[in-house]
Design an enzyme around this catalytic site. Structure first.
Site, PDB file in Angstrom:
ATOM      1  N   GLY A  70       0.853  -1.183   0.000  1.00 20.81           N
ATOM      2  CA  GLY A  70       0.000   0.000   0.000  1.00 20.81           C
ATOM      3  C   GLY A  70       0.886   1.229   0.000  1.00 20.81           C
ATOM      4  N   GLY A  80       0.572   4.298   0.997  1.00 18.16           N
ATOM      5  CA  GLY A  80       0.702   5.036   2.244  1.00 18.16           C
ATOM      6  C   GLY A  80       1.617   4.339   3.229  1.00 18.16           C
ATOM      7  N   GLU A 134      -4.619   6.541  -3.161  1.00 12.36           N
ATOM      8  CA  GLU A 134      -5.208   5.206  -2.982  1.00 12.36           C
ATOM      9  C   GLU A 134      -6.306   5.187  -1.927  1.00 12.36           C
ATOM     10  OE1 GLU A 134      -1.956   1.916  -4.490  1.00 12.36           O
ATOM     11  OE2 GLU A 134      -2.005   2.369  -2.350  1.00 12.36           O
ATOM     12  N   ASN A 169       5.469  10.408 -11.219  1.00  9.50           N
ATOM     13  CA  ASN A 169       6.415   9.794 -12.156  1.00  9.50           C
ATOM     14  C   ASN A 169       6.010  10.191 -13.577  1.00  9.50           C
ATOM     15  OD1 ASN A 169       4.296   8.107 -12.946  1.00  9.50           O
ATOM     16  ND2 ASN A 169       5.054   6.333 -11.804  1.00  9.50           N
ATOM     17  N   GLY A 197      12.618   7.287 -13.251  1.00 12.65           N
ATOM     18  CA  GLY A 197      13.242   5.961 -13.227  1.00 12.65           C
ATOM     19  C   GLY A 197      14.737   6.048 -13.472  1.00 12.65           C
ATOM     20  N   ALA A 198      15.221   5.277 -14.433  1.00 13.28           N
ATOM     21  CA  ALA A 198      16.649   5.241 -14.726  1.00 13.28           C
ATOM     22  C   ALA A 198      17.175   6.574 -15.256  1.00 13.28           C
ATOM     23  CB  ALA A 198      16.946   4.134 -15.738  1.00 13.28           C
ATOM     24  N   GLN A 199      16.253   7.458 -15.701  1.00 15.82           N
ATOM     25  CA  GLN A 199      16.673   8.776 -16.181  1.00 15.82           C
ATOM     26  C   GLN A 199      16.784   9.811 -15.062  1.00 15.82           C
ATOM     27  OE1 GLN A 199      15.105  10.200 -20.123  1.00 15.82           O
ATOM     28  NE2 GLN A 199      13.637   8.531 -19.855  1.00 15.82           N
ATOM     29  N   ALA A 238       7.626  -0.374  -5.167  1.00 13.77           N
ATOM     30  CA  ALA A 238       7.849   0.536  -4.027  1.00 13.77           C
ATOM     31  C   ALA A 238       9.051   1.458  -4.208  1.00 13.77           C
ATOM     32  CB  ALA A 238       7.966  -0.227  -2.704  1.00 13.77           C
ATOM     33  N   ALA A 239       9.657   1.508  -5.387  1.00 13.74           N
ATOM     34  CA  ALA A 239      10.778   2.435  -5.597  1.00 13.74           C
ATOM     35  C   ALA A 239      10.314   3.878  -5.454  1.00 13.74           C
ATOM     36  CB  ALA A 239      11.404   2.213  -6.971  1.00 13.74           C
ATOM     37  N   GLY A 240       9.155   4.198  -6.050  1.00  9.42           N
ATOM     38  CA  GLY A 240       8.621   5.550  -5.921  1.00  9.42           C
ATOM     39  C   GLY A 240       8.274   5.891  -4.486  1.00  9.42           C
ATOM     40  N   ASP A 241       7.706   4.923  -3.764  1.00  8.21           N
ATOM     41  CA  ASP A 241       7.370   5.139  -2.361  1.00  8.21           C
ATOM     42  C   ASP A 241       8.630   5.351  -1.526  1.00  8.21           C
ATOM     43  OD1 ASP A 241       4.681   4.764  -2.979  1.00  8.21           O
ATOM     44  OD2 ASP A 241       4.789   2.606  -2.610  1.00  8.21           O
ATOM     45  N   SER A 287      16.476   0.130  -3.338  1.00  5.23           N
ATOM     46  CA  SER A 287      15.241  -0.665  -3.228  1.00  5.23           C
ATOM     47  C   SER A 287      14.992  -1.510  -4.465  1.00  5.23           C
ATOM     48  CB  SER A 287      14.041   0.243  -2.945  1.00  5.23           C
ATOM     49  OG  SER A 287      13.578   0.893  -4.109  1.00  5.23           O
TER      50      SER A 287
END
Length: 302
Positions: free
Chosen positions: A40, A42, A141, A186, A224-226, A251-254, A284
């Site tokens: 999740g 949050g 969410e 993103n 992301g990779a950029q 969960a990379a963004g989180d 991560s």
């Protein structure tokens, strides 16, 4: 001690099945493995704040089931203030049913469960947490009226407000923008919010400038990779991504959002906090799962 960061958002249990390929309609397919992982957006962001050096409280809902107990316990063991994680009678906890194939493509069904019952009134019950915090983080969410109320209340209280507009399916309500200090989409989310294609730094900057024009304080587009692009009224700055071999981007963004907020709460400047969040997110993606992939402060220190 009062939590410096409050996350208002979702808690899900991720039910993950791995198979050689995704099943077709009506097909029963033998899988390779199954596991459950607390997730999740949050809860992930709250865990990231806690592991990366911030003090954090979570406001959200779980159902009156075993998953709800496990989700609350997963936060509790991280030292997160869970007094505002409420149990909703007669509903399930939020779950994400995820099938992943051998090429790491996935198909996901999300059932909101208790997350769908997080009302403005249920957040207002814990207004003391918002009052005591420095930073308030929201995502998309939980019901949008609840996000709207929280953004407005946090702004009224003079808090630093971070909105991670995920999952974004279209433009945000116009009145939200004035309440947001840091809007952090993103590429696909920036595209959904603006209607502009986002594929590289130049197109991300155009989308971010559109979001600034709508009233957002500052915009961070994660690429992301950029890397990440930080855009303010004064101009833009690009932060290259650390080079890693990605195993699982869940969960990379989180992790980035939580790391950024934790760094701000510890007094880092914006650029330093963005770079810190990126280092945490890069670590991560070298690990599997949502919350299990989020690194600890000692791993991310330069």
């Amino acid at each position: 001690m009062h939590a410096k960061v409050v996350v208002v958002g979702s808690l899900n249990m991720d039910l993950v099945a791995r198979a050689e390929r995704l099943p077709r309609g009506g097909e029963t397919l033998a899988g390779d493995s199954f596991f459950t992982v607390p997730g999740g957006k949050g809860a992930n962001q709250a865990v990231a704040v806690a592991r990366l050096g911030g003090s954090v409280a979570m406001i959200g809902n779980v159902g009156d089931d075993a998953y709800g107990q496990q989700l609350r316990q997963a936060l509790h063991v991280e030292g997160i203030d869970c007094q505002a994680v409420s149990v909703c009678d007669g509903v399930s906890s939020g779950v994400a049913l995820i099938v992943v194939d051998a090429a790491s493509q996935n198909a996901i069904v999300i059932i909101p469960g208790g997350n769908g019952l997080l009302t403005p009134e249920s957040v207002e019950r814990f207004d003391a947490l918002l009052q005591a915090a420095d930073i308030v983080i929201c995502q998309l969410e939980v019901p949008l009226p609840t996000v709207a109320w929280t953004l407005a209340r946090a702004r009224e209280l003079g808090k630093t407000v971070i909105l991670n507009p995920a999952p974004a399916t279209g433009p945000l309500p116009a009145e939200w923008f004035a309440h947001i200090d840091y809007l952090a989409p993103n590429e696909s989310e920036a595209e959904a919010l603006t209607g502009l294609p986002v594929t590289d730094k130049a197109s991300a900057e155009r989308a971010a400038e559109r979001l600034l024009a709508l009233g957002a304080g500052k915009v961070i587009v994660t690429l992301g990779a950029q890397g990440a692009l930080f855009v303010t009224a004064q101009g833009s700055q690009h932060f290259p991504a650390p080079q890693v071999k990605a195993l699982d981007t869940t969960a990379a963004g989180d992790t980035f959002i939580g790391g950024f907020a934790a760094a701000l709460s510890r007094g880092m400047g914006e650029g330093e906090a963005i770079a810190f969040g990126q280092r945490a997110a890069a670590l991560s993606v070298t690990r599997a799962g949502a919350q299990p992939s989020i690194p600890y402060l000692a791993e991310v220190q330069p």
